[in-house]
Design a protein around this motif. Sequence first.
Motif, short mmCIF file in Angstrom:
data_model
loop_
_atom_site.label_atom_id
_atom_site.label_comp_id
_atom_site.label_asym_id
_atom_site.label_seq_id
_atom_site.Cartn_x
_atom_site.Cartn_y
_atom_site.Cartn_z
N LEU A 1 48.14 84.94 89.33
CA LEU A 1 46.91 84.65 88.58
C LEU A 1 46.41 83.24 88.88
N ILE A 2 47.31 82.28 88.90
CA ILE A 2 46.92 80.89 89.16
C ILE A 2 46.38 80.76 90.58
N HIS A 3 47.08 81.36 91.57
CA HIS A 3 46.62 81.29 92.96
C HIS A 3 45.21 81.85 93.10
N ARG A 4 45.00 83.03 92.56
CA ARG A 4 43.69 83.68 92.70
C ARG A 4 42.59 82.87 92.03
N THR A 5 42.86 82.43 90.80
CA THR A 5 41.83 81.71 90.06
C THR A 5 41.48 80.39 90.74
N ALA A 6 42.47 79.68 91.25
CA ALA A 6 42.21 78.41 91.93
C ALA A 6 41.36 78.62 93.17
N HIS A 7 41.66 79.64 93.96
CA HIS A 7 40.88 79.89 95.17
C HIS A 7 39.46 80.33 94.83
N LEU A 8 39.31 81.23 93.87
CA LEU A 8 37.97 81.69 93.50
C LEU A 8 37.13 80.53 92.96
N PHE A 9 37.74 79.68 92.15
CA PHE A 9 37.00 78.55 91.58
C PHE A 9 36.53 77.60 92.69
N CYS A 10 37.43 77.26 93.62
CA CYS A 10 37.07 76.31 94.67
C CYS A 10 36.04 76.89 95.63
N PHE A 11 36.05 78.21 95.83
CA PHE A 11 35.06 78.82 96.71
C PHE A 11 33.69 78.95 96.03
N MET A 12 33.67 79.01 94.70
CA MET A 12 32.41 79.20 93.98
C MET A 12 31.78 77.89 93.53
N VAL A 13 32.59 76.83 93.42
CA VAL A 13 32.07 75.60 92.84
C VAL A 13 30.92 74.97 93.65
#
Length: 308
Positions: free
Chosen positions: A218-230
């Motif tokens: 969950l942490i891995h996915r959320t961190a990557h999605l956040f950094c790609f969307m920011v």
Amino acid sequence: MIIRERPNLAQLFFILRGSVILRVFPQILVVMAMSAMIVWGHREAPQFVPSVAGAPFALIGIALSIFLSFRNSACYDRWWEARKLWGELLAVSRHLARQTELFEERSDEARQGRRAILLLAVALTDETVKYLRGGDCPNNSTMRLLPADVASAVKASRHPPNEIINRMGRELIRLQNARLITDIEFTLFDRTVTRLADAVAACERLRNTPVPFGYTLLIHRTAHLFCFMVPFGFADVLGLVTPLAAGLVAYTFFGLDALGDELEEPFGTMPNDLPINAISTVIEIETRSMLGETDLPPKPEPDRYILM
């Protein structure tokens, strides 16, 4: 483990050894390149690459920071518990060497029994390093220090540390049956050996029980999605500075994630993992010096600031 003095301001931004920057640099570059494309697309074709309000990203970033701090705290607890366990192995090995000094005044057989027990204790820590890290025993203590038949039996065992502990117990029983130690002394020594066994078993528990995979995923996915969307939230506000800001955000989140991965496996060989090989070598030096030996291995020293 990184062993070095705290860097000054001039060195702070140029240290690579021990930093997670090398592990996360490719991900940072991907985020920065994607940010540059988003900024260019927003300027050239805003109908296809829109920007969005930045407020939701701030809230998501705060929540993600809390999740990452929880995971890193759990991983650091594992690292710190592992360090205490290896401190216990070091301390108990010293206790055992000190307690068995009374054998020296009794008989040659008692002295030989003491030597056998202490060399088994040295081999125990070396075999534990092998068991936790895989590969071969880094100090080769079993083959160097133990009789050939004992070394072969240990190597053939499915669980070498447990085999060594059992042999320490059998040696104590032999000394008791030969009336070389009293029942009270046997109980004292057996408790000391049991403490060694407990520390090894606790290390085994840490090795075989990682942080739950679902939580890590969950942490891995959320961190990557956040950094790609920011970058979509920064494109209007920061303009050309967006890739730099997105790269800084990616370094923070990916870096914390990578550091948590290192701390989660405290017995590994990453720069921030525990120097259990060095601790095992210190145990050998101190234990064999208590036996009067002088042909000892050199004291472990950091290699380019890293102690393994």
